[in-house]
Design a protein around this motif. Structure first.
Motif, PDB file in Angstrom:
ATOM      1  N   GLU A 193     -25.792  82.608 -49.995  1.00 27.22           N
ATOM      2  CA  GLU A 193     -25.256  83.965 -49.808  1.00 27.22           C
ATOM      3  C   GLU A 193     -25.716  84.878 -50.944  1.00 27.22           C
ATOM      4  O   GLU A 193     -25.607  84.529 -52.114  1.00 27.22           O
ATOM      5  CB  GLU A 193     -23.727  83.914 -49.756  1.00 27.22           C
ATOM      6  N   ASP A 207     -24.804  88.337 -50.971  1.00 24.02           N
ATOM      7  CA  ASP A 207     -23.831  89.412 -51.140  1.00 24.02           C
ATOM      8  C   ASP A 207     -22.634  88.868 -51.921  1.00 24.02           C
ATOM      9  O   ASP A 207     -22.050  87.854 -51.547  1.00 24.02           O
ATOM     10  CB  ASP A 207     -23.383  89.925 -49.775  1.00 24.02           C
ATOM     11  N   LYS A 210     -19.221  88.510 -49.959  1.00 22.01           N
ATOM     12  CA  LYS A 210     -19.250  87.392 -49.012  1.00 22.01           C
ATOM     13  C   LYS A 210     -19.248  86.057 -49.745  1.00 22.01           C
ATOM     14  O   LYS A 210     -18.616  85.094 -49.306  1.00 22.01           O
ATOM     15  CB  LYS A 210     -20.473  87.494 -48.103  1.00 22.01           C
TER      16      LYS A 210
END
Length: 83
Positions: free
Chosen positions: A18, A20, A23
């Motif tokens: 991930e 981000d 997130k």
């Protein structure tokens, strides 16, 4: 979550991939709740599972930012001493 929650490595790899921050933190919080460990522990495990220097640097920066907020520290209890 992967197969019945038993594949921690696969879940961690998804979390590591991930890019981000919001997130990533949400995924690490979910894993922490499932595994009954702290969010910081999950982030450290993700850091250890990183496969590239760029990923390690990104996760390390996010961990340092979260440590600066001191949200994982427990406050000291306040006691009143009767005289």
């Amino acid at each position: 979550m992967t197969i019945a929650g038993y594949n921690l490595g696969g879940d961690m790899d998804q979390c590591v991939a991930e890019t981000d921050k919001a997130k990533f933190l949400a995924a690490s919080k979910k894993l922490a709740l499932q595994r009954n460990v702290s969010e910081r522990t999950i982030i450290l495990w993700c850091y250890n599972r990183s496969d590239s220097a760029e990923t390690m640097k990104r996760i390390k920066n996010w961990l340092e930012e979260e440590d600066a907020t001191q949200r994982w520290l427990m406050s000291l209890p306040t006691y009143e001493i009767e005289e």
